[in-house]
Design an enzyme around this catalytic site. Sequence first.
Site, PDB file in Angstrom:
ATOM      1  N   ASP A 151       1.647  -0.585   4.310  1.00  0.00           N
ATOM      2  CA  ASP A 151       1.287   0.656   4.729  1.00  0.00           C
ATOM      3  C   ASP A 151      -0.169   0.660   4.906  1.00  0.00           C
ATOM      4  OD1 ASP A 151       1.884   3.615   5.002  1.00  0.00           O
ATOM      5  OD2 ASP A 151       0.347   3.895   3.668  1.00  0.00           O
ATOM      6  N   GLU A 238       3.716  -0.859   9.968  1.00  0.00           N
ATOM      7  CA  GLU A 238       4.157   0.258  10.895  1.00  0.00           C
ATOM      8  C   GLU A 238       3.584  -0.017  12.353  1.00  0.00           C
ATOM      9  OE1 GLU A 238       2.391   3.728   8.879  1.00  0.00           O
ATOM     10  OE2 GLU A 238       1.222   2.357   7.982  1.00  0.00           O
ATOM     11  N   CYS A 290      12.801   8.703   1.440  1.00  0.00           N
ATOM     12  CA  CYS A 290      12.621   8.639  -0.187  1.00  0.00           C
ATOM     13  C   CYS A 290      13.108   7.295  -0.281  1.00  0.00           C
ATOM     14  CB  CYS A 290      13.475   9.509  -1.085  1.00  0.00           C
ATOM     15  SG  CYS A 290      13.584   8.984  -2.747  1.00  0.00           S
ATOM     16  N   CYS A 293      16.568   7.093  -2.614  1.00  0.00           N
ATOM     17  CA  CYS A 293      17.767   7.988  -2.089  1.00  0.00           C
ATOM     18  C   CYS A 293      18.079   7.856  -0.691  1.00  0.00           C
ATOM     19  CB  CYS A 293      17.914   9.144  -2.819  1.00  0.00           C
ATOM     20  SG  CYS A 293      17.302  10.545  -2.225  1.00  0.00           S
ATOM     21  N   CYS A 309      10.932  14.020  -4.386  1.00  0.00           N
ATOM     22  CA  CYS A 309      12.169  13.951  -3.372  1.00  0.00           C
ATOM     23  C   CYS A 309      13.056  15.068  -3.981  1.00  0.00           C
ATOM     24  CB  CYS A 309      12.838  12.828  -3.693  1.00  0.00           C
ATOM     25  SG  CYS A 309      14.406  12.755  -2.651  1.00  0.00           S
ATOM     26  N   CYS A 312      16.776  13.665  -5.254  1.00  0.00           N
ATOM     27  CA  CYS A 312      16.994  12.852  -6.242  1.00  0.00           C
ATOM     28  C   CYS A 312      15.992  12.936  -7.340  1.00  0.00           C
ATOM     29  CB  CYS A 312      17.055  11.372  -6.223  1.00  0.00           C
ATOM     30  SG  CYS A 312      15.330  10.350  -5.333  1.00  0.00           S
ATOM     31  N   ASP A 319       1.709   6.456  -0.148  1.00  0.00           N
ATOM     32  CA  ASP A 319       1.493   5.031   0.575  1.00  0.00           C
ATOM     33  C   ASP A 319       2.270   3.869  -0.042  1.00  0.00           C
ATOM     34  OD1 ASP A 319      -0.531   6.376   1.988  1.00  0.00           O
ATOM     35  OD2 ASP A 319      -1.892   5.815   0.361  1.00  0.00           O
TER      36      ASP A 319
HETATM   37 ZN   LIG Z   1      15.163  10.755  -3.122  1.00  0.00          ZN
END
Ligand SMILES: [Zn+2]
Length: 368
Positions: A151, A238, A290, A293, A309, A312, A319
Amino acid sequence: MLDKKMQAYKKKERIPRVTPAKYKKEFPFLKEVDSFALCNVQLQLEKAFKDHFRNRKQFKLPKFKKKREKQSYTTNSVRDSIRVDFEKSLLYLPKIREGVKIELHRRFDGKIKSVTVSRTNDGKYYASILVETQNPRNKVVEPKSKACGIDLGLEHFVTVTNDFRSYKVEHPKYLLKGEERLKRLQKSFSKKQKGSKNSEKARLRLARQHAYITNARNDFLHKLSKAIIDENQVVVVEDINVKGLLKTRLAKSVADSGWSKFLKYLKYKAEWYGRTFIQVDRFFPSSKLCHRCGHKNNDLALNDRTWCCPACGETHDRDVNASINLYYVGIGRPEVTPVEQALVDDRSPYGLPKKPSCEEAGSSTAKG
Ligand SMILES: [Zn+2]
């Protein structure tokens, strides 16, 4: 030679072929230079005109050189007219029998084809030696990690996740300090009276600092990209639209952090060492997913450094989470769905950092 050609060009006459030999009488110093040096200048000049007539938009007409700018000449080796004495650190060039003392970066094998000697605008001399060799392959190291995700950040230069861990690489301190000094020198130079002796001194100091920063940054980028390529079989980054970012407020820090150069180095080094370099689609939401999940957090703002998140309850360092998602692309799992959650949790022995739960994070914020 350029003058002669330009005169013909302006009169719309046929552009004459001019050779350096003609000028030796008028300018005896040309006899001090080796003939390949002169010949290469003629070839370069001819190429410049040829390029221009082929594509006028891309190639402007050649111009006279300014004395202050970078200067260089290229000469070729025939029958070992160019040699390097590695023991004595001497470079032998045509017409320089006693050799030139050099600071050698590395030893090399192979036949020397040509040398380009250049003088940068901070007054330093460099010799770039072109060598023909049978085996140009560099030594390839066995990768320790299957993949890594990188990242690109603003606060830290990069955040990396590989098979074993996530880690952040800071912007080198010497670069930050060097840039501060550069700003000071820039100011001091602009205040000096143009053409004065002090102005010339300030210009030289500024040019030296510029050269220092460019060299130091390239050194940092080369070492970091080499280390990452050595360590991993697959490298995922990226696809940052660097040019798009440059137009925005982020411009300065993006340019300074050297992302595009870094990606370029990673790409060609991957090719050299037989690694896979993947640049994910610009629309892959590496920051918003995330990693635990697979929930996509559309509310994530650019300045959210950490987030929780809602699906979850995991708290993420922005980062680190992004680099983990890129890592998953590298090991062939671009989408982590909730069904796979158990599998993801199995990965914790690999050392992906365990995060405090949402509640813990919340209570500490309340205290602060
Ligand atoms: Zn999550």
